[in-house]
Design a protein around this motif. Structure first.
Motif, PDB file in Angstrom:
ATOM      1  N   UNK A  59       0.827  -1.213   0.000  1.00  0.00           N
ATOM      2  CA  UNK A  59       0.000   0.000   0.000  1.00  0.00           C
ATOM      3  C   UNK A  59       0.860   1.262   0.000  1.00  0.00           C
ATOM      4  N   UNK A  60       1.876   1.351   0.862  1.00  0.00           N
ATOM      5  CA  UNK A  60       2.784   2.508   0.774  1.00  0.00           C
ATOM      6  C   UNK A  60       3.463   2.632  -0.589  1.00  0.00           C
ATOM      7  N   UNK A  61       3.841   1.492  -1.168  1.00  0.00           N
ATOM      8  CA  UNK A  61       4.449   1.510  -2.501  1.00  0.00           C
ATOM      9  C   UNK A  61       3.513   2.182  -3.497  1.00  0.00           C
ATOM     10  N   UNK A  84       3.466   6.041   5.138  1.00  0.00           N
ATOM     11  CA  UNK A  84       3.639   5.449   6.463  1.00  0.00           C
ATOM     12  C   UNK A  84       2.353   5.530   7.279  1.00  0.00           C
ATOM     13  N   UNK A  85       1.630   6.636   7.160  1.00  0.00           N
ATOM     14  CA  UNK A  85       0.354   6.775   7.872  1.00  0.00           C
ATOM     15  C   UNK A  85      -0.631   5.711   7.410  1.00  0.00           C
ATOM     16  N   UNK A  86      -0.685   5.472   6.109  1.00  0.00           N
ATOM     17  CA  UNK A  86      -1.578   4.437   5.588  1.00  0.00           C
ATOM     18  C   UNK A  86      -1.178   3.068   6.119  1.00  0.00           C
ATOM     19  N   UNK A  87       0.110   2.807   6.198  1.00  0.00           N
ATOM     20  CA  UNK A  87       0.559   1.515   6.724  1.00  0.00           C
ATOM     21  C   UNK A  87       0.178   1.347   8.192  1.00  0.00           C
ATOM     22  N   UNK A  88       0.138   2.438   8.944  1.00  0.00           N
ATOM     23  CA  UNK A  88      -0.329   2.366  10.332  1.00  0.00           C
ATOM     24  C   UNK A  88      -1.775   1.896  10.390  1.00  0.00           C
ATOM     25  N   UNK A 198      -6.594  -0.037  -0.632  1.00  0.00           N
ATOM     26  CA  UNK A 198      -5.753  -0.067  -1.831  1.00  0.00           C
ATOM     27  C   UNK A 198      -6.184   1.030  -2.802  1.00  0.00           C
ATOM     28  N   UNK A 199      -7.476   1.232  -2.937  1.00  0.00           N
ATOM     29  CA  UNK A 199      -7.973   2.339  -3.763  1.00  0.00           C
ATOM     30  C   UNK A 199      -7.459   3.671  -3.215  1.00  0.00           C
ATOM     31  N   UNK A 200      -7.532   3.848  -1.881  1.00  0.00           N
ATOM     32  CA  UNK A 200      -7.021   5.077  -1.282  1.00  0.00           C
ATOM     33  C   UNK A 200      -5.533   5.248  -1.572  1.00  0.00           C
ATOM     34  N   UNK A 201      -4.768   4.182  -1.492  1.00  0.00           N
ATOM     35  CA  UNK A 201      -3.322   4.271  -1.712  1.00  0.00           C
ATOM     36  C   UNK A 201      -3.007   4.881  -3.072  1.00  0.00           C
TER      37      UNK A 201
END
Length: 307
Positions: A59-61, A84-88, A198-201
């Motif tokens: 997701x961060x990628x 990084x926030x998304x990975x949290x 994943x869409x948000x990413x």
């Protein structure tokens, strides 16, 4: 940017994972977030356990490469923090998903889950801490983005992670154990539970670079396609892979009687669907030409991954 697209995909994924890991370590250091109030050490240790445990950081990628696609010369520091926030948020969901009241898993990425390494109450609070840290990070002026873009990211992530997104999908997943949904219901469940983040990413790369509405929608649609592919591949792996390869228990969907598209239509159908979703994802990126090579490779990777 053109040179980046010559990097083999897995090498690019690993390099991005290293960058994100470093940013996550900085977010989860001993520095107080509010004045002089220090975070409890046990809570912080549990949060670290649930986040700093490897993982592909897909997701961060997608956040980083979507931003790089639309603005090759942008300052990557804000994008890295958003990633990084998304990975949290993703890791919070895994901590809670592993709890006895949910999927009741003992292993995650080959190590004890947070409630096993600590206890259930600490695991719940560690997930809560990671979720709120994500929004703290996105809203902070230190992110280095204009206020309107920060607000857009907060709103989009809240909707992707909330009752109309991932959390709602989790609820539908629990309900599906006792009242099997039809195909449309399964697709809706999976689009919410897995696809929304994943869409948000992919969409986030457009938001944080200030790209056009059409670029934002195109990347969001790309994210939706690979989100469905990701869950379909996950369901296939649950059926066919072993726990050692996956780093977690497998075969649990069938044991729990969960409705999946693989259970509904079979493995051969699922593999054909995966191929079609990858083609759809690639077609969405055609306007960007060779600049989209890494994101196209990501779509392929999602479909053929082995863990």
């Amino acid at each position: 940017m053109a040179a980046r697209n010559l990097i083999p995909f897995e090498a690019a994924l690993m390099a991005r994972a290293d960058q994100v890991e470093a940013r996550l370590r900085a977010l989860l250091d001993d520095r107080p977030l509010s004045g002089e109030i220090a975070r409890p050490r046990r809570l912080l240790a549990a949060m670290r356990h649930g986040v700093l445990n490897g993982g592909k950081r897909l997701r961060p990628f997608l956040v980083l490469e979507s931003a790089a696609l639309l603005a090759p010369d942008h300052d990557e520091a804000p994008a890295l923090t958003v990633a990084a926030a998304l990975e949290c948020v993703h890791c919070y969901s895994l901590i809670h998903d592993d709890l006895p009241a949910m999927d009741d898993d003992d292993l995650r990425r080959g190590q004890p889950t947070v409630h096993k390494a600590f206890d259930e109450a600490t695991a719940i609070l560690a997930g809560d801490g990671l979720l709120t840290l994500a929004f703290d990070t996105l809203a902070d002026e230190a992110l280095g983005l204009p206020a309107d873009r920060r607000a857009s990211l907060v709103l989009a992530l809240a909707r992707a992670a909330g009752s109309g997104g991932m959390v709602g999908g989790q609820m539908l997943d629990i309900e599906a154990e006792t009242s099997a949904p039809d195909e449309a219901g399964i697709i809706r469940l999976q689009a919410m539970k897995t696809g929304a983040l994943i869409r948000f990413a992919c969409e986030a790369g457009a938001v944080l670079t200030g790209a056009s509405a059409s670029d934002r929608e195109r990347l969001a649609e790309f994210g939706s396609a690979i989100g469905l592919a990701f869950q379909l591949a996950d369901d296939l792996l649950d059926l066919t892979a072993d726990a050692g390869t996956m780093g977690k228990a497998t075969g649990k969907d069938a044991a729990a009687g969960k409705a999946t598209l693989v259970a509904l239509h079979g493995e051969a159908w699922a593999r054909r669907q995966l191929s079609g979703l990858v083609e759809q994802a690639h077609a969405l990126l055609e306007p960007y030409g060779e600049q989209a090579a890494l994101l196209k490779a990501a779509a392929h990777f999602v479909a053929i991954r082995s863990n």
